[in-house]
Design an enzyme around this catalytic site. Structure first.
Site, PDB file in Angstrom:
ATOM      1  CB  ILE A 187      -5.568  -9.462  -4.649  1.00  0.00           C
ATOM      2  CG1 ILE A 187      -4.990  -8.441  -3.652  1.00  0.00           C
ATOM      3  CG2 ILE A 187      -6.773 -10.188  -4.059  1.00  0.00           C
ATOM      4  CD1 ILE A 187      -5.933  -7.291  -3.347  1.00  0.00           C
ATOM      5  CE  LYS A 188       0.118  -6.630  -2.799  1.00  0.00           C
ATOM      6  NZ  LYS A 188      -0.752  -7.061  -1.702  1.00  0.00           N
ATOM      7  CG  ASN A 189       0.670  -7.086 -10.541  1.00  0.00           C
ATOM      8  OD1 ASN A 189      -0.492  -6.824 -10.246  1.00  0.00           O
ATOM      9  ND2 ASN A 189       1.512  -6.162 -10.970  1.00  0.00           N
ATOM     10  CG  LEU A 190       4.114 -14.190  -9.178  1.00  0.00           C
ATOM     11  CD1 LEU A 190       5.304 -14.221 -10.143  1.00  0.00           C
ATOM     12  CD2 LEU A 190       4.591 -14.610  -7.789  1.00  0.00           C
TER      13      LEU A 190
END
Length: 386
Positions: A187-190
């Protein structure tokens, strides 16, 4: 209620894929080479180019990045690492895994990030590193502590799990001179689905990090294929990033401006909706310079509000319970009244790029109703003496 045509709009967080990832993974699978290959190295070069730095070392997770970075910095038994209690437990587990001791400190209630003055006050003769957590994507400025940290040989190891794409002033996080660690979890930005990276400060640190992630073996995969032996120089972990995960990461990196813009717009939509709401404080991520990872508010009677919203199927969460109160970290407990206060107030609202401004409006409306319900229940209980 939330738009049911997009069922993930109710989730607290959700992966965001662009559509090309499957083809990139299929290409790797068809190659028959799934481990650390040139695909992984291409991803490392892409990260370094994005950040404008000389090198990046890809690893299997953000936690592995923190663990290896601390080892690169020479952290071990008898050492102390200054760390905010208000973070995910992985930050602290990485310190403990090195045999070191976490020295828990307070955060600002406005940002949930540690500040220079707090760091300076916490230094002891055993302090060997500071691990600021870039909560929610906000960069942490330790410039005011820089001279003292340098004089005492204290390394700054940034936990930038939330902050890929964010900036400190005009410099991207990862290019500011700290030993920086990113997470590329689901679920991280990338996302790489799972993965992480270390941004070393020198070529020597890069070499040590690469040996540590590969069980202490000094030769590269290609070099081992050309000889009958290899050398194990010291302790190491099995923490390489597979080419399957790197292929996903490379697609994500190429498309990153899209998700960065979506996250900024989503946070600003929340900021506008929450601006005048009674009893709600929005934790500031410095949106102009960050790619926000989440949207966190401080509310009264948090547990009761959370229960009401959760019963409606709304994906609210708590990120995170303070670590100095956790049983595993009891040996390092110290009173942290600010952290304990905000730890009982913070609540993460649904925040992921599949949402739009309409979803935000409905989440905030549901929050308003939940707060009103809790106030009414409290008033009724007071009248009856319960």
């Amino acid at each position: 209620m939330i738009n049911s045509s997009r069922p993930d709009a109710r989730r607290n967080a959700s992966p965001y894929l662009y559509g090309q990832e499957a083809a990139a993974v299929a290409q790797v699978l068809e190659s028959g080479q799934y481990g650390h290959t040139g695909v992984t190295e291409e991803f490392e070069r892409g990260i370094a180019a994005f950040l404008g730095v000389d090198d990046a070392v890809a690893v299997s997770s953000g936690t592995a990045a923190l663990h290896i970075a601390l080892l690169v910095a020479g952290i071990g038994p008898g050492d102390e690492v200054i760390v905010p209690s208000q973070t995910f437990c992985a930050t602290v587990q990485a310190i403990v895994a090195c045999g070191a001791s976490p020295r828990f400190v307070e955060v600002s209630p406005d940002t949930l990030c540690v500040e220079s003055g707090t760091v300076l006050e916490a230094i002891t003769p055993a302090t060997r590193a500071v691990m600021p957590v870039l909560y929610g994507g906000r960069a942490v400025d330790l410039t005011a502590a820089e001279e003292v940290l340098g004089e005492r040989g204290i390394t700054v190891v940034e936990d930038a799990a939330h902050a890929f794409g964010s900036s400190l002033g005009t410099q991207l996080v990862g290019s500011t001179g700290a030993l920086t660690c990113f997470s590329f979890g689901p679920i991280k930005n990338l996302t790489c689905i799972e993965g992480g990276a270390i941004v070393p400060r020198t070529s020597q640190e890069a070499g040590v990090a690469r040996r540590l992630r590969t069980l202490g073996i000094t030769q590269s995969q290609a070099e081992r294929g050309r000889t009958t032996t290899y050398a194990v120089a010291g302790f190491g972990l099995r923490a390489t990033l597979s080419s399957v995960h790197a292929a996903v990461g490379s697609v994500q990196l190429e498309q990153f401006p899209i998700v960065a813009a979506k996250r900024k717009a989503l946070w600003r939509a929340y900021e506008a909706e929450l601006h005048s709401m009674r009893d709600v404080v929005l934790v500031d991520v410095d949106v102009d310079r960050s790619v926000p990872f989440n949207c966190v508010v401080r509310v009264p009677e948090r547990d009761r509000v959370h229960k009401v919203l959760h019963a409606q199927g709304l994906g609210v969460g708590v990120h995170y319970p303070p670590n100095h109160t956790q049983p595993a970290f009891a040996p390092w407990h110290r009173p942290l009244p600010v952290t304990e206060m905000v730890g009982g107030q913070i609540m993460s609202l649904p925040f992921h790029p599949a949402m739009d401004a309409g979803d935000v409006h409905q989440v905030v409306s549901a929050l308003g109703r939940a707060l009103a319900t809790v106030r009414e229940e409290a008033f009724a209980a007071g009248k009856t003496g319960r």
